[in-house]
Design a protein around this motif. Structure first.
Motif, PDB file in Angstrom:
ATOM      1  N   GLY A 130     -48.580 -50.445  17.738  1.00  0.00           N
ATOM      2  CA  GLY A 130     -47.271 -50.288  18.392  1.00  0.00           C
ATOM      3  C   GLY A 130     -46.390 -49.271  17.695  1.00  0.00           C
ATOM      4  O   GLY A 130     -45.168 -49.441  17.634  1.00  0.00           O
ATOM      5  N   GLN A 131     -47.019 -48.207  17.168  1.00  0.00           N
ATOM      6  CA  GLN A 131     -46.234 -47.250  16.368  1.00  0.00           C
ATOM      7  C   GLN A 131     -45.544 -46.186  17.218  1.00  0.00           C
ATOM      8  O   GLN A 131     -46.046 -45.077  17.393  1.00  0.00           O
ATOM      9  CB  GLN A 131     -47.137 -46.620  15.311  1.00  0.00           C
ATOM     10  N   ASN A 132     -44.369 -46.524  17.729  1.00  0.00           N
ATOM     11  CA  ASN A 132     -43.510 -45.555  18.404  1.00  0.00           C
ATOM     12  C   ASN A 132     -42.241 -45.481  17.572  1.00  0.00           C
ATOM     13  O   ASN A 132     -41.418 -46.391  17.591  1.00  0.00           O
ATOM     14  CB  ASN A 132     -43.195 -46.017  19.837  1.00  0.00           C
ATOM     15  N   PHE A 133     -42.122 -44.415  16.803  1.00  0.00           N
ATOM     16  CA  PHE A 133     -41.021 -44.311  15.847  1.00  0.00           C
ATOM     17  C   PHE A 133     -39.774 -43.719  16.507  1.00  0.00           C
ATOM     18  O   PHE A 133     -39.866 -42.805  17.333  1.00  0.00           O
ATOM     19  CB  PHE A 133     -41.433 -43.434  14.650  1.00  0.00           C
ATOM     20  N   ILE A 134     -38.631 -44.197  16.096  1.00  0.00           N
ATOM     21  CA  ILE A 134     -37.370 -43.665  16.628  1.00  0.00           C
ATOM     22  C   ILE A 134     -37.105 -42.295  16.002  1.00  0.00           C
ATOM     23  O   ILE A 134     -37.127 -42.147  14.771  1.00  0.00           O
ATOM     24  CB  ILE A 134     -36.192 -44.619  16.301  1.00  0.00           C
ATOM     25  N   ILE A 135     -36.855 -41.297  16.858  1.00  0.00           N
ATOM     26  CA  ILE A 135     -36.591 -39.956  16.330  1.00  0.00           C
ATOM     27  C   ILE A 135     -35.158 -39.508  16.609  1.00  0.00           C
ATOM     28  O   ILE A 135     -34.766 -38.412  16.252  1.00  0.00           O
ATOM     29  CB  ILE A 135     -37.590 -38.905  16.891  1.00  0.00           C
ATOM     30  N   LEU A 145     -33.996 -58.588   6.810  1.00  0.00           N
ATOM     31  CA  LEU A 145     -35.447 -58.443   6.892  1.00  0.00           C
ATOM     32  C   LEU A 145     -35.747 -57.467   8.019  1.00  0.00           C
ATOM     33  O   LEU A 145     -35.232 -57.624   9.132  1.00  0.00           O
ATOM     34  CB  LEU A 145     -36.063 -59.818   7.210  1.00  0.00           C
ATOM     35  N   GLU A 146     -36.550 -56.449   7.727  1.00  0.00           N
ATOM     36  CA  GLU A 146     -36.996 -55.537   8.785  1.00  0.00           C
ATOM     37  C   GLU A 146     -38.500 -55.708   8.962  1.00  0.00           C
ATOM     38  O   GLU A 146     -39.252 -55.655   7.975  1.00  0.00           O
ATOM     39  CB  GLU A 146     -36.665 -54.072   8.447  1.00  0.00           C
ATOM     40  N   ILE A 147     -38.912 -55.921  10.189  1.00  0.00           N
ATOM     41  CA  ILE A 147     -40.351 -56.059  10.465  1.00  0.00           C
ATOM     42  C   ILE A 147     -40.826 -54.728  11.047  1.00  0.00           C
ATOM     43  O   ILE A 147     -40.278 -54.256  12.046  1.00  0.00           O
ATOM     44  CB  ILE A 147     -40.608 -57.213  11.474  1.00  0.00           C
ATOM     45  N   ALA A 195     -36.984 -44.811   8.757  1.00  0.00           N
ATOM     46  CA  ALA A 195     -35.773 -44.172   9.297  1.00  0.00           C
ATOM     47  C   ALA A 195     -34.669 -45.200   9.558  1.00  0.00           C
ATOM     48  O   ALA A 195     -33.511 -44.998   9.172  1.00  0.00           O
ATOM     49  CB  ALA A 195     -36.118 -43.423  10.583  1.00  0.00           C
ATOM     50  N   LEU A 196     -35.029 -46.323  10.184  1.00  0.00           N
ATOM     51  CA  LEU A 196     -34.032 -47.366  10.436  1.00  0.00           C
ATOM     52  C   LEU A 196     -33.677 -48.082   9.130  1.00  0.00           C
ATOM     53  O   LEU A 196     -32.516 -48.414   8.881  1.00  0.00           O
ATOM     54  CB  LEU A 196     -34.582 -48.364  11.480  1.00  0.00           C
ATOM     55  N   THR A 197     -34.676 -48.254   8.280  1.00  0.00           N
ATOM     56  CA  THR A 197     -34.462 -48.921   6.981  1.00  0.00           C
ATOM     57  C   THR A 197     -33.340 -48.235   6.205  1.00  0.00           C
ATOM     58  O   THR A 197     -32.474 -48.892   5.624  1.00  0.00           O
ATOM     59  CB  THR A 197     -35.760 -48.864   6.137  1.00  0.00           C
ATOM     60  N   ALA A 214     -38.623 -55.047   3.745  1.00  0.00           N
ATOM     61  CA  ALA A 214     -39.269 -54.433   4.900  1.00  0.00           C
ATOM     62  C   ALA A 214     -40.762 -54.745   4.842  1.00  0.00           C
ATOM     63  O   ALA A 214     -41.425 -54.424   3.852  1.00  0.00           O
ATOM     64  CB  ALA A 214     -39.030 -52.927   4.880  1.00  0.00           C
ATOM     65  N   VAL A 215     -41.266 -55.381   5.895  1.00  0.00           N
ATOM     66  CA  VAL A 215     -42.680 -55.788   5.914  1.00  0.00           C
ATOM     67  C   VAL A 215     -43.444 -54.890   6.881  1.00  0.00           C
ATOM     68  O   VAL A 215     -43.201 -54.912   8.093  1.00  0.00           O
ATOM     69  CB  VAL A 215     -42.821 -57.272   6.363  1.00  0.00           C
ATOM     70  N   GLU A 216     -44.364 -54.097   6.334  1.00  0.00           N
ATOM     71  CA  GLU A 216     -45.114 -53.130   7.139  1.00  0.00           C
ATOM     72  C   GLU A 216     -46.617 -53.402   6.999  1.00  0.00           C
ATOM     73  O   GLU A 216     -47.144 -53.462   5.896  1.00  0.00           O
ATOM     74  CB  GLU A 216     -44.776 -51.702   6.670  1.00  0.00           C
ATOM     75  N   ILE A 217     -47.289 -53.513   8.128  1.00  0.00           N
ATOM     76  CA  ILE A 217     -48.723 -53.851   8.118  1.00  0.00           C
ATOM     77  C   ILE A 217     -49.612 -52.653   7.734  1.00  0.00           C
ATOM     78  O   ILE A 217     -50.683 -52.827   7.163  1.00  0.00           O
ATOM     79  CB  ILE A 217     -49.159 -54.383   9.512  1.00  0.00           C
ATOM     80  N   SER A 226     -51.357 -47.211   5.255  1.00  0.00           N
ATOM     81  CA  SER A 226     -51.266 -45.756   5.136  1.00  0.00           C
ATOM     82  C   SER A 226     -49.818 -45.258   5.226  1.00  0.00           C
ATOM     83  O   SER A 226     -49.535 -44.106   4.901  1.00  0.00           O
ATOM     84  CB  SER A 226     -52.138 -45.079   6.195  1.00  0.00           C
ATOM     85  N   LEU A 227     -48.892 -46.128   5.701  1.00  0.00           N
ATOM     86  CA  LEU A 227     -47.486 -45.715   5.783  1.00  0.00           C
ATOM     87  C   LEU A 227     -46.727 -45.956   4.481  1.00  0.00           C
ATOM     88  O   LEU A 227     -45.625 -45.442   4.291  1.00  0.00           O
ATOM     89  CB  LEU A 227     -46.778 -46.502   6.896  1.00  0.00           C
ATOM     90  N   ILE A 228     -47.301 -46.755   3.582  1.00  0.00           N
ATOM     91  CA  ILE A 228     -46.546 -47.202   2.405  1.00  0.00           C
ATOM     92  C   ILE A 228     -46.094 -46.034   1.506  1.00  0.00           C
ATOM     93  O   ILE A 228     -44.926 -45.981   1.117  1.00  0.00           O
ATOM     94  CB  ILE A 228     -47.303 -48.301   1.620  1.00  0.00           C
ATOM     95  N   ASP A 280     -49.129 -58.235   7.126  1.00  0.00           N
ATOM     96  CA  ASP A 280     -48.984 -58.579   8.540  1.00  0.00           C
ATOM     97  C   ASP A 280     -47.914 -59.669   8.603  1.00  0.00           C
ATOM     98  O   ASP A 280     -48.127 -60.767   8.080  1.00  0.00           O
ATOM     99  CB  ASP A 280     -50.338 -59.099   9.055  1.00  0.00           C
ATOM    100  N   PHE A 281     -46.789 -59.377   9.205  1.00  0.00           N
ATOM    101  CA  PHE A 281     -45.675 -60.328   9.182  1.00  0.00           C
ATOM    102  C   PHE A 281     -46.083 -61.706   9.710  1.00  0.00           C
ATOM    103  O   PHE A 281     -45.668 -62.733   9.174  1.00  0.00           O
ATOM    104  CB  PHE A 281     -44.483 -59.783   9.995  1.00  0.00           C
ATOM    105  N   LEU A 282     -46.921 -61.714  10.740  1.00  0.00           N
ATOM    106  CA  LEU A 282     -47.268 -63.002  11.360  1.00  0.00           C
ATOM    107  C   LEU A 282     -48.184 -63.854  10.483  1.00  0.00           C
ATOM    108  O   LEU A 282     -48.306 -65.052  10.692  1.00  0.00           O
ATOM    109  CB  LEU A 282     -47.917 -62.785  12.732  1.00  0.00           C
ATOM    110  N   TYR A 289     -44.532 -53.706  20.000  1.00  0.00           N
ATOM    111  CA  TYR A 289     -44.444 -54.411  21.277  1.00  0.00           C
ATOM    112  C   TYR A 289     -45.627 -55.329  21.566  1.00  0.00           C
ATOM    113  O   TYR A 289     -45.497 -56.261  22.345  1.00  0.00           O
ATOM    114  CB  TYR A 289     -44.247 -53.411  22.426  1.00  0.00           C
ATOM    115  N   TYR A 290     -46.778 -55.084  20.909  1.00  0.00           N
ATOM    116  CA  TYR A 290     -47.947 -55.911  21.251  1.00  0.00           C
ATOM    117  C   TYR A 290     -47.813 -57.352  20.754  1.00  0.00           C
ATOM    118  O   TYR A 290     -48.569 -58.213  21.177  1.00  0.00           O
ATOM    119  CB  TYR A 290     -49.245 -55.261  20.724  1.00  0.00           C
ATOM    120  N   ILE A 291     -46.841 -57.599  19.847  1.00  0.00           N
ATOM    121  CA  ILE A 291     -46.663 -58.975  19.359  1.00  0.00           C
ATOM    122  C   ILE A 291     -45.191 -59.433  19.460  1.00  0.00           C
ATOM    123  O   ILE A 291     -44.772 -60.343  18.745  1.00  0.00           O
ATOM    124  CB  ILE A 291     -47.164 -59.134  17.897  1.00  0.00           C
ATOM    125  N   THR A 292     -44.455 -58.816  20.374  1.00  0.00           N
ATOM    126  CA  THR A 292     -43.021 -59.127  20.506  1.00  0.00           C
ATOM    127  C   THR A 292     -42.754 -60.621  20.660  1.00  0.00           C
ATOM    128  O   THR A 292     -41.943 -61.194  19.933  1.00  0.00           O
ATOM    129  CB  THR A 292     -42.437 -58.418  21.760  1.00  0.00           C
TER     130      THR A 292
END
Ligand code: SAM
Length: 287
Positions: free
Chosen positions: A15-20, A41-43, A49-51, A63-66, A69-71, A90-92, A123-126
């Protein structure tokens, strides 16, 4: 800041659609009801960018990121801040107690403080994430970017097409408000659908009970009964409610007719015609 993550290949499966859109990032942070006293807490921070907008406004962010490679990119983009912890998980499937412990290292008092969540959700786990946050007594408010169509279901009122189980489960725990609708052009890569930001304020009784070690709302009889009635009601939403409750809910027709009469419900009502309060009264009579 390496805003777009030049060499980064976005993963659709996560679900990686980043806000630009920088204005949108500021707007979300501004509308999130956050202050310098807040623990946030940011999931799914993505590239951070939002962080960064959150870090400027609050006491501490986890901030919890699954995506491992983004770390490095995330760490680099947040290197100027000393009020953030990044967790690669994985937050869940992550033990929430670890998040509480980490906040506690930065002044959070488990007995009196609460956590606010701000996130552009994958969005896949909203629905799973929203449910998880609603039942968590440490979380008091959430500001969540979701698909526009999901936002419409969350804030729907009874009688309409969008009204359903998601509406009722959100309404049970929180007051919800649609803050803004967001064009798909604000993201990279551009998703197929528009998005919207919804703000949730949890009702006091679902945050105060956090001190009760045995409090698990899903184990409470009243909650289980109410939502099994609601699920049976919406299982065949085109049919008359009384038939769905009898066919799927397994309730006796005579019991149903008597309950409907007591509550002054017409026998032709459909699932979307009843409010949460109506469902409460109905499920009490059906026990
Ligand atoms: N916050 C960034 C933004 O607004 O531009 C990125 C949001 S993007 C819609 C969703 C983020 O959630 C991605 O970075 C994705 O890798 C991450 N993600 C997906 N599934 C996750 C999970 N189960 N736990 C934690 N993060 C997850």
């Amino acid at each position: 800041m390496n805003f777009r993550g030049k060499n980064f290949k976005h993963k659709h499966s996560l679900g990686q659609n980043f806000i630009i859109d920088e204005f949108l990032l500021e707007d979300i942070a501004d509308e999130s009801h956050i202050t310098k006293d807040d623990y946030v807490l940011e999931i799914g921070p993505g590239n951070g960018a939002l962080t960064r907008c959150l870090l400027d406004r609050v006491k501490y962010v986890i901030a919890v990121e699954i995506d491992r490679s983004l770390i490095p990119l995330l760490k680099d983009n947040l290197k100027d801040y000393d009020n953030a912890t990044i967790i690669n998980a994985d937050f869940l499937n992550y033990d929430f107690m670890n998040i509480l412990d980490e906040f506690s290292l930065h002044g959070f008092n488990k007995d009196i403080d609460h956590i606010k969540v701000v996130a552009n959700l994958p969005y896949y786990i909203t629905s799973m994430i929203i449910h998880n946050l609603l039942i968590n007594p440490y979380i008091s408010e959430m500001t969540l970017m979701v698909q526009k169509e999901v936002a419409e279901r969350i804030v729907a009122t009874h009688g309409g097409r969008d009204y359903g189980i998601l509406t009722l489960s959100c309404e049970y725990f929180a007051k919800t408000e649609l803050l803004m609708v967001v064009s798909k052009e604000c993201f990279m890569p551009i998703p197929k659908v528009d998005s919207a930001v919804v703000h949730f304020v949890k009702y006091e009784n679902f945050i105060d009970l956090k001190n009760d070690e045995n409090f698990h709302i899903e184990d409470k009889d009243e909650y289980k009964k109410l939502f099994s009635t609601i699920k049976a009601s919406f299982s065949q939403r085109r049919k008359k409610l009384i038939n769905s409750l009898s066919n799927v809910g397994g309730y006796n027709k005579t019991v149903l007719t008597s309950a409907f009469t007591k509550l002054n419900f017409d026998e032709s009502v459909r699932a979307e015609d009843l409010s949460l309060e109506d469902y409460r009264k109905l499920s009490n009579l059906l026990s």
